[in-house]
Design an enzyme around this catalytic site. Structure first.
Site, PDB file in Angstrom:
ATOM      1  N   GLU A  46      60.791 -70.197-132.983  1.00  0.00           N
ATOM      2  CA  GLU A  46      61.014 -69.469-131.737  1.00  0.00           C
ATOM      3  C   GLU A  46      62.159 -69.998-130.875  1.00  0.00           C
ATOM      4  OE1 GLU A  46      59.282 -66.701-130.634  1.00  0.00           O
ATOM      5  OE2 GLU A  46      58.456 -66.687-132.678  1.00  0.00           O
ATOM      6  N   SER A  55      -8.144 -63.868-130.001  1.00  0.00           N
ATOM      7  CA  SER A  55      -8.894 -65.115-129.826  1.00  0.00           C
ATOM      8  C   SER A  55      -8.015 -66.341-129.627  1.00  0.00           C
ATOM      9  CB  SER A  55      -9.817 -65.340-131.027  1.00  0.00           C
ATOM     10  OG  SER A  55     -10.822 -64.347-131.068  1.00  0.00           O
TER      11      SER A  55
END
Length: 831
Positions: A90, A487
């Site tokens: 770049e 239960s």
């Protein structure tokens, strides 16, 4: 001569005027474009959107959440190789120029002049600083106006910030394709590596991406991506940043991309991760979750999670297969390329080793199947076509679920499978090992359920299974499904009694009972599961062990439902419990998470705890913004080091919701449930385990919640649209849920010593008759046990039977030698 001097003077004057006009024009132009430039000082406080990462308790990555997948990496942590690769691609003069590369601009201008009128996009000459100005402060508009603003901003940025700061902003902001922003995220997305692990070829490929990530896709545009990568490698070599040998090797390296998933499936923790995501969202909101860069350390134990997922899925599948084969999930035309057609059908990705397949051929002895091909990174269907064989051994479980052949096992593969059937299959195992090339038929279960595993001392959720498959249904049955616990709620009822004067040897009559519900509610006649069999006078220990409903109802009558409701609220099982006796049998609705939390409080000696899936949350700067463990540590802060001071002390300020002695009593009673009650299958674990089964009316839900001294597990099985799980014992918690808990606890406690439950100070262990609960004599030859009693209580020499009164309305007193037969309700006599 004089004319020449005058002419030269005129030219100089004209040149000076033109120069001044040019300077004035340039100054005016700069002033014009500068007056509305963005404020570049905001870069100093820039906080880019950063992904939130969720980790398991051991630090392994569990999930990531982000709108822009980005991990912010300080420039000091970026390897020199990666920096050089991006500079080569770049802006090789980045550390020399002042924000604008004039030589690069000249080259771009020449190319623009050459291509003028060709409609080709002008080549940029932007420096990294200019790209920072554009990406952070401007738009992507292609115009001279934007380029002028970009150049002006670049020069100002260069004066305000160091080169390293500018490069840091650039490397963390750029978009590099596949949803990755910045080099740290891109390194993970493309190669599943941290940046310091990247090779020359990999770093060069990432550096090639900023200009056109879509055009350099590693699959769709593979050759172009290789070409651009090699260009970057050549620039690295040209600039002297790598050696010739490194460049030669890098050019030959294949471009292989690892497709990294955004959600960790390693630990089968999708339900857990989603629950954490919802929690963080509720605490901090959407922006903080998806952009805040939070680091979330969860409580999930990967090993425990895998065990939970494995055993829960096996239990669900075993039950479902016992109901029979319901047929293929789809039908497919297998003419032509069946792989492409099969790839278009949605399959579940989280049920490995199950794989979707289509039947290609079928006869009496076997069927040939073709497996669903995968998709490449670009979305194209893989050309790989894998096949396998299903023999009769692989379908022998698939008895017909309906029709005239219902319940009959198949005698030929063709009775079950035909060409075009879309199914699931996994490797056929024989003696625990896969049979080469052979597979077993599978079907997606209709039944579902949930499991939660918790540390009873801290409330940390170690594992969570919210259903058979998260891909199939994201509804988390562990936290969102409200079901009747049956239960399994009884220990809360018995705890409230034990905490208020009753003992495990208190006797309640087990016999038929009628309850007038008033106001048109009719008469309620609760029954035991044993179909009309009753025990007569029964201790609370034996009533819980055998899960006797009539005893529980009589006990609830005696102590009152308001008291039970208060304890249910204390334990967090229900927010409010109606004052109806049926709720003492678990008729209300609650979640697995709530039930496991309640049992954890019993297990830890009655201390309140708050369940949590999160240990700690840190913000993007590493500051802790949430911590679950709020215990005070006295002496932990020792700035001068160890100097023989007292050991640090953890001070636990949590509320005591149950007397520790009561907690031990009910734990001991639930050990009896495992040793000789409704959950005897769990006894195979071979370690001290306490727990309780639960089965609701019509067997619509099957439960087991149990614990060792250091781990609690809760399970329920049931259909999402409730219906019976089976008749008789086939649909009970002891038959369906308890075996799953057994298999899980065998794995989870395999390497743990058999530690007994801790007996709190003050408890007296007295030998009593196991049947009557009365004190055992020196010569007692019957079955006896050690029963736990609080100070001031003891086994009775005779006892009053709750639920039966004499003629004056007083509880019937029975002597030790009384014949223990069924008492007639409402009378004082035995019959």
């Amino acid at each position: 001569m004089r004319l020449l001097v005058r002419f030269l003077g005129f030219l100089f004057a004209a040149g000076t005027v033109m120069f001044l006009v040019g300077v004035a024009a340039a100054a005016g132009l700069i002033w014009h474009f500068s007056k509305d430039l963005p404020d570049y000082s905001q870069l100093q406080d820039y906080e880019p959107p950063v992904m939130t990462r969720v980790h398991a308790a051991d630090g392994a990555l569990l999930a990531e959440y982000a709108k822009e997948r980005r991990l912010y990496l300080p420039i000091q942590a970026v390897p020199k190789l990666v920096i050089n690769a991006f500079l080569a691609a770049e802006d090789k003069n980045f550390y020399e120029h002042g924000g604008i590369d004039f030589s690069g601009m000249a080259r771009a201008a020449m190319l623009y002049a050459q291509n003028y009128g060709s409609n080709r996009r002008p080549q940029g000459a932007s420096t990294i600083t200019q790209q920072v100005a554009k990406n952070f402060l401007l738009t992507n508009e292609v115009s001279f106006t934007r380029k002028i603003k970009e150049a002006l901003l670049a020069m100002r940025i260069e004066r305000a910030y160091s080169k390293d700061k500018i490069l840091e902003l650039y490397l963390n902001e750029i978009y590099l394709g596949l949803g990755a922003y910045g080099i740290a995220a891109a390194s993970l997305v493309y190669f599943d590596k941290s940046v310091n692990e990247l090779t020359v070829a990999e770093a060069s490929y990432l550096a090639a991406l900023p200009k056109a990530p879509a055009a350099l896709h590693p699959v769709r545009n593979h050759d172009r991506a290789i070409e651009r990568r090699n260009y970057v490698i050549d620039r690295l070599l040209e600039n002297g940043w790598i050696k010739q040998a490194d460049a030669d090797t890098a050019r030959k390296d294949p471009l292989i991309v690892t497709n990294r998933s955004t959600v960790g499936r390693t630990f089968a923790g999708e339900y857990f991760a989603e629950e954490v995501r919802r929690d963080v969202f509720e605490r901090y909101g959407e922006k903080k979750l998806y952009e805040g860069g939070l680091s979330v350390r969860t409580t999930l134990d990967p090993k425990i999670q895998v065990m939970a997922r494995k055993t829960m899925a096996a239990g669900i599948v075993n039950y479902d297969e016992a109901q029979g084969w319901r047929g293929p999930i789809n039908k497919l035309d297998i003419s032509g390329d069946w792989g492409v057609k099969l790839a278009d059908i949605k399959s579940l990705n989280d049920i490995s080793p199950w794989r979707m397949a289509v039947v290609l051929e079928a006869n009496d002895q076997s069927a040939r199947i073709g497996f669903q091909p995968g998709r490449e990174l670009g979305g194209a269907v893989s050309k790989d076509r894998q096949t396998g064989i299903i023999t009769l051994e692989g379908v022998k479980w698939a008895k017909a679920a309906s029709g005239p052949m219902k319940g009959r096992a198949p005698t030929a593969v063709s009775q079950i499978l035909s060409p075009g059937d879309v199914i699931y299959a996994d490797p056929l195992l024989r003696d625990g090992s896969p049979v080469d090339g052979q597979f077993r038929l599978r079907q997606l279960p209709e039944v579902s359920g949930a499991m939660v595993v918790m540390d009873p001392h801290t409330g940390r959720v170690l594992a969570m299974v919210g259903g058979f498959s998260f891909d199939q249904s994201q509804f988390n049955r562990a936290t969102q499904a409200y079901r009747q616990p049956g239960s399994s709620f009884k220990p809360i009822v018995y705890s409230s009694a034990l905490d208020n004067g009753y003992t495990p040897s208190t006797v309640v009559v087990d016999a038929p009972i009628e309850i007038d519900q008033g106001q048109g509610g009719g008469v309620w006649r609760p029954e035991n599961f044993s179909n009309g069999k009753y025990q007569g006078p029964t201790t609370l220990r034996n009533a819980l062990r055998l899960s006797l409903n009539t005893v529980t109802v009589r006990l609830a009558q005696d102590i009152g439902m308001p008291l039970i409701g208060e304890y249910a609220k204390r334990f967090g099982v229900y927010d409010e419990l109606p004052n109806y006796l049926s709720y003492a049998l678990g008729a209300g609705e609650t979640t697995v998470m709530r039930m496991v939390t309640a049992y954890s409080m019993i297990d830890n000696g009655g201390r309140r705890l708050k369940p949590t899936l999160i240990d700690r949350i840190q913000d993007r700067y590493g500051h802790t913004i949430f911590k679950h463990d709020n215990r005070e540590c006295r002496g932990c802060d020792a700035p001068e080091g160890w100097k023989n001071q007292p050991e640090p002390q953890l001070i636990d300020h949590r509320e005591q919701v149950l007397d520790p002695m009561t907690a031990y009593q009910i734990t001991s009673m639930m050990e009896g449930v495992v040793q000789a009650g409704t959950a005897t299958v769990v006894r195979e674990v071979g370690k001290p385990i306490a727990g309780k089964t639960g089965t609701t009316n019509d067997a619509r839900d099957a439960w087991f919640v149990g614990f060792s001294p250091d781990i609690v597990v809760g399970i329920y099985l049931g259909y999402d649209k409730p219906r019976s799980l089976g008749r008789g014992n086939a649909g009970t918690g002891g038959h369906l849920a308890a075996p799953i808990a057994r298999d899980f606890l065998k794995l989870a406690l395999a390497d743990k010593p058999a530690v007994p439950f801790k007996i709190p100070a003050g408890i007296k262990l007295i030998r009593v008759d196991a049947k009557t609960g009365m004190r055992a004599g020196p010569g007692d030859t019957g079955k006896t046990i050690l029963e736990a009693f609080k100070p001031g209580t003891a086994p009775p020499d005779n006892y009053s039977v709750i639920g039966v009164a004499d003629a004056d309305g007083r509880a019937l007193t029975v002597s030790p030698d009384t014949d223990r037969t069924i008492l007639r309700p409402g009378t004082g006599g035995l019959y």
